[in-house]
Design a protein around this motif. Structure first.
Motif, mmCIF file in Angstrom:
data_model
loop_
_atom_site.group_PDB
_atom_site.id
_atom_site.type_symbol
_atom_site.label_atom_id
_atom_site.label_comp_id
_atom_site.label_asym_id
_atom_site.label_seq_id
_atom_site.Cartn_x
_atom_site.Cartn_y
_atom_site.Cartn_z
ATOM 1 N N ARG A 50 0.803 -1.219 0.000
ATOM 2 C CA ARG A 50 0.000 0.000 0.000
ATOM 3 C C ARG A 50 0.838 1.272 0.000
ATOM 4 O O ARG A 50 0.355 2.338 -0.388
ATOM 5 N N SER A 51 2.086 1.164 0.414
ATOM 6 C CA SER A 51 2.954 2.346 0.407
ATOM 7 C C SER A 51 3.257 2.809 -1.013
ATOM 8 O O SER A 51 3.636 3.963 -1.242
ATOM 9 N N GLU A 52 3.077 1.901 -1.989
ATOM 10 C CA GLU A 52 3.360 2.231 -3.384
ATOM 11 C C GLU A 52 2.113 2.694 -4.143
ATOM 12 O O GLU A 52 2.195 3.030 -5.319
ATOM 13 N N ILE A 53 0.956 2.678 -3.473
ATOM 14 C CA ILE A 53 -0.302 3.029 -4.142
ATOM 15 C C ILE A 53 -0.654 4.468 -3.784
ATOM 16 O O ILE A 53 -1.033 4.773 -2.653
ATOM 17 N N ARG A 54 -0.557 5.366 -4.767
ATOM 18 C CA ARG A 54 -0.799 6.786 -4.504
ATOM 19 C C ARG A 54 -2.287 7.132 -4.504
ATOM 20 O O ARG A 54 -2.712 8.066 -3.838
ATOM 21 N N GLU A 55 -3.079 6.395 -5.274
ATOM 22 C CA GLU A 55 -4.517 6.668 -5.354
ATOM 23 C C GLU A 55 -5.303 5.392 -5.030
ATOM 24 O O GLU A 55 -5.661 4.638 -5.934
ATOM 25 N N PRO A 56 -5.578 5.169 -3.756
ATOM 26 C CA PRO A 56 -6.288 3.938 -3.367
ATOM 27 C C PRO A 56 -7.619 3.745 -4.088
ATOM 28 O O PRO A 56 -7.954 2.625 -4.493
ATOM 29 N N VAL A 57 -8.398 4.828 -4.274
ATOM 30 C CA VAL A 57 -9.708 4.666 -4.907
ATOM 31 C C VAL A 57 -9.566 4.194 -6.351
ATOM 32 O O VAL A 57 -10.348 3.352 -6.819
ATOM 33 N N ALA A 58 -8.552 4.689 -7.053
ATOM 34 C CA ALA A 58 -8.340 4.256 -8.439
ATOM 35 C C ALA A 58 -7.891 2.791 -8.471
ATOM 36 O O ALA A 58 -8.386 2.000 -9.289
ATOM 37 N N PHE A 59 -6.982 2.445 -7.578
ATOM 38 C CA PHE A 59 -6.501 1.066 -7.511
ATOM 39 C C PHE A 59 -7.655 0.107 -7.207
ATOM 40 O O PHE A 59 -7.822 -0.926 -7.883
ATOM 41 N N LEU A 60 -8.454 0.434 -6.211
ATOM 42 C CA LEU A 60 -9.527 -0.468 -5.799
ATOM 43 C C LEU A 60 -10.660 -0.519 -6.814
ATOM 44 O O LEU A 60 -11.303 -1.558 -6.994
ATOM 45 N N THR A 61 -10.913 0.587 -7.501
ATOM 46 C CA THR A 61 -11.909 0.567 -8.574
ATOM 47 C C THR A 61 -11.477 -0.388 -9.675
ATOM 48 O O THR A 61 -12.301 -1.148 -10.223
ATOM 49 N N ARG A 62 -10.192 -0.372 -10.007
ATOM 50 C CA ARG A 62 -9.670 -1.309 -11.020
ATOM 51 C C ARG A 62 -9.858 -2.744 -10.553
ATOM 52 O O ARG A 62 -10.300 -3.616 -11.320
ATOM 53 N N VAL A 63 -9.502 -3.021 -9.286
ATOM 54 C CA VAL A 63 -9.614 -4.386 -8.762
ATOM 55 C C VAL A 63 -11.064 -4.857 -8.798
ATOM 56 O O VAL A 63 -11.368 -5.959 -9.280
ATOM 57 N N VAL A 64 -11.987 -4.021 -8.316
ATOM 58 C CA VAL A 64 -13.400 -4.404 -8.265
ATOM 59 C C VAL A 64 -13.951 -4.616 -9.670
ATOM 60 O O VAL A 64 -14.684 -5.583 -9.922
ATOM 61 N N THR A 65 -13.615 -3.739 -10.600
ATOM 62 C CA THR A 65 -14.116 -3.873 -11.966
ATOM 63 C C THR A 65 -13.637 -5.173 -12.600
ATOM 64 O O THR A 65 -14.422 -5.896 -13.238
ATOM 65 N N ARG A 66 -12.361 -5.491 -12.421
ATOM 66 C CA ARG A 66 -11.830 -6.731 -13.015
ATOM 67 C C ARG A 66 -12.478 -7.962 -12.386
ATOM 68 O O ARG A 66 -12.797 -8.930 -13.089
ATOM 69 N N LEU A 67 -12.704 -7.921 -11.079
ATOM 70 C CA LEU A 67 -13.381 -9.040 -10.427
ATOM 71 C C LEU A 67 -14.814 -9.185 -10.942
ATOM 72 O O LEU A 67 -15.298 -10.294 -11.170
ATOM 73 N N CYS A 68 -15.488 -8.051 -11.138
ATOM 74 C CA CYS A 68 -16.864 -8.087 -11.665
ATOM 75 C C CYS A 68 -16.899 -8.668 -13.071
ATOM 76 O O CYS A 68 -17.817 -9.432 -13.413
ATOM 77 N N LEU A 69 -15.937 -8.314 -13.899
ATOM 78 C CA LEU A 69 -15.895 -8.854 -15.261
ATOM 79 C C LEU A 69 -15.761 -10.374 -15.225
ATOM 80 O O LEU A 69 -16.369 -11.081 -16.037
ATOM 81 N N ASP A 70 -14.986 -10.887 -14.274
ATOM 82 C CA ASP A 70 -14.856 -12.341 -14.135
ATOM 83 C C ASP A 70 -16.191 -12.965 -13.718
ATOM 84 O O ASP A 70 -16.595 -14.005 -14.246
ATOM 85 N N VAL A 71 -16.874 -12.325 -12.769
ATOM 86 C CA VAL A 71 -18.163 -12.851 -12.292
ATOM 87 C C VAL A 71 -19.199 -12.832 -13.414
ATOM 88 O O VAL A 71 -20.003 -13.759 -13.555
ATOM 89 N N LEU A 72 -19.193 -11.760 -14.221
ATOM 90 C CA LEU A 72 -20.193 -11.627 -15.288
ATOM 91 C C LEU A 72 -20.125 -12.773 -16.284
ATOM 92 O O LEU A 72 -21.149 -13.176 -16.840
ATOM 93 N N LYS A 73 -18.948 -13.298 -16.513
ATOM 94 C CA LYS A 73 -18.821 -14.404 -17.481
ATOM 95 C C LYS A 73 -19.655 -15.603 -17.047
ATOM 96 O O LYS A 73 -20.352 -16.217 -17.856
ATOM 97 N N SER A 74 -19.592 -15.944 -15.761
ATOM 98 C CA SER A 74 -20.370 -17.088 -15.284
ATOM 99 C C SER A 74 -21.828 -16.711 -15.066
ATOM 100 O O SER A 74 -22.728 -17.522 -15.280
ATOM 101 N N ALA A 75 -22.089 -15.456 -14.666
ATOM 102 C CA ALA A 75 -23.462 -15.023 -14.417
ATOM 103 C C ALA A 75 -24.295 -15.097 -15.687
ATOM 104 O O ALA A 75 -25.472 -15.471 -15.657
ATOM 105 N N ARG A 76 -23.711 -14.746 -16.812
ATOM 106 C CA ARG A 76 -24.472 -14.775 -18.069
ATOM 107 C C ARG A 76 -24.888 -16.194 -18.413
ATOM 108 O O ARG A 76 -25.983 -16.423 -18.918
ATOM 109 N N ARG A 77 -24.006 -17.146 -18.154
ATOM 110 C CA ARG A 77 -24.371 -18.535 -18.423
ATOM 111 C C ARG A 77 -25.523 -18.980 -17.520
ATOM 112 O O ARG A 77 -26.431 -19.677 -17.951
ATOM 113 N N GLN A 78 -25.486 -18.561 -16.251
ATOM 114 C CA GLN A 78 -26.550 -18.926 -15.326
ATOM 115 C C GLN A 78 -27.887 -18.324 -15.755
ATOM 116 O O GLN A 78 -28.929 -18.959 -15.628
#
Length: 292
Positions: A50-78
């Motif tokens: 975390r000492s290397e992350i200057r913008e936590p909100v930008a970092f976490l938005t990227r993480v959440v978005t990428r995780l959501c994209l992974d979930v959407l792949k299986s959700a569409r099949r369901q």
């Protein structure tokens, strides 16, 4: 007992959690999935330098978005095997809660987009991220992100609110709809409906609900006439009126103690969409499943 490092991580993460949940929910249409994604993001935040992350909100938005994209792949099949119309889990706002410009019809329109179009539209048009930042998030260049957003806007334009209706007026119409539909006053009910009104009911195969969207005032009135006999036998218990996914509506308890939310899309003073959620799996989060 959590370590100092964990405590620091939680202290910096918790203020961002509501925004991250909003992003995840609007991507996924599921409160439980959104909470799971954000918790997964927190675990990655714990492991990050975390000492290397200057913008936590930008970092976490990227993480959440990428995780959501992974979930959407299986959700569409369901959802391809889902029984009857699918609706997102209802988000209930009471009183003076802020209502964002992401209504239930818009969320359904987003379902028709590709996952990348959906992510780009939400991040740019709803949450205000720049295309350079979105490009880094989804692994495309900025020009491609602009194209994705443009295509998404074309598809969802008709589903965005065209004007702001005062909350009080919307809830007045919801009150009139509840009274007319439950009392069997068909003339009063018909006066509330637009000619092209449609009913979407989501029981998920677990509660009785129409297996397809009912469209047009004639067919909707036939449905409501049939329901009037049902309500005459077992009167609905109104829990409260509320704003549901940006739309006026109400929460009720129906026959066999079935919890139900009803949201109304109102345009030019007439109801054009009735969205009923009855699937118990989608209602667990409402007041913790306990109604007072």
């Amino acid at each position: 007992m959590p370590s100092v490092s964990q405590g620091d991580a939680a202290a910096s993460f918790d203020p961002l959690r509501p925004r991250l949940i909003r992003i995840a929910y609007r991507m996924l249409g599921s409160v439980a999935d959104a909470e799971d994604v954000v918790q997964d993001a927190f675990l990655r935040w714990l492991d990050a330098d975390r000492s290397e992350i200057r913008e936590p909100v930008a970092f976490l938005t990227r993480v959440v978005t990428r995780l959501c994209l992974d979930v959407l792949k299986s959700a569409r099949r369901q959802r391809e095997t889902y029984i009857g119309p699918w609706l997102p889990e209802p988000m209930v706002e009471d009183g003076e809660d802020e209502v964002e410009d992401v209504t239930l019809p818009l969320m359904l329109a987003l379902e028709r987009l590709s996952p990348l179009e959906r992510a780009t539209f939400l991040l740019h048009d709803v949450f205000g991220l720049g295309f350079e930042e979105i490009a880094e998030t989804i692994g495309r260049d900025a020009a491609a992100c602009r194209q994705l957003a443009s295509r998404a806007r074309t598809h969802v334009r008709a589903s965005r609110p065209r004007f702001d209706m005062p909350r009080e007026r919307g809830l007045e119409i919801a009150h009139a709809f509840f009274a007319a539909s439950r009392s069997g006053d068909m003339s009063a009910l018909q006066a509330l409906l637009a000619a092209d009104v449609a009913v979407h009911s989501d029981g998920g195969g677990k509660k009785p609900a129409a297996l397809k969207v009912i469209s047009g005032i004639e067919d909707v009135m036939k449905l409501q006439a049939g329901l009037a006999h049902y309500f005459a036998e077992t009167m609905s218990k109104l829990v409260r009126y509320a704003t549901i996914n940006g739309l006026p509506g109400f929460i009720s308890i129906e026959r066999d103690d079935t919890l139900q939310t009803t949201a109304l899309d109102i345009r030019d003073g007439k109801i054009v969409g009735i969205y009923v959620t009855r699937n118990p799996d989608k209602l667990k989060h409402i007041e913790g499943g306990t109604l007072h």
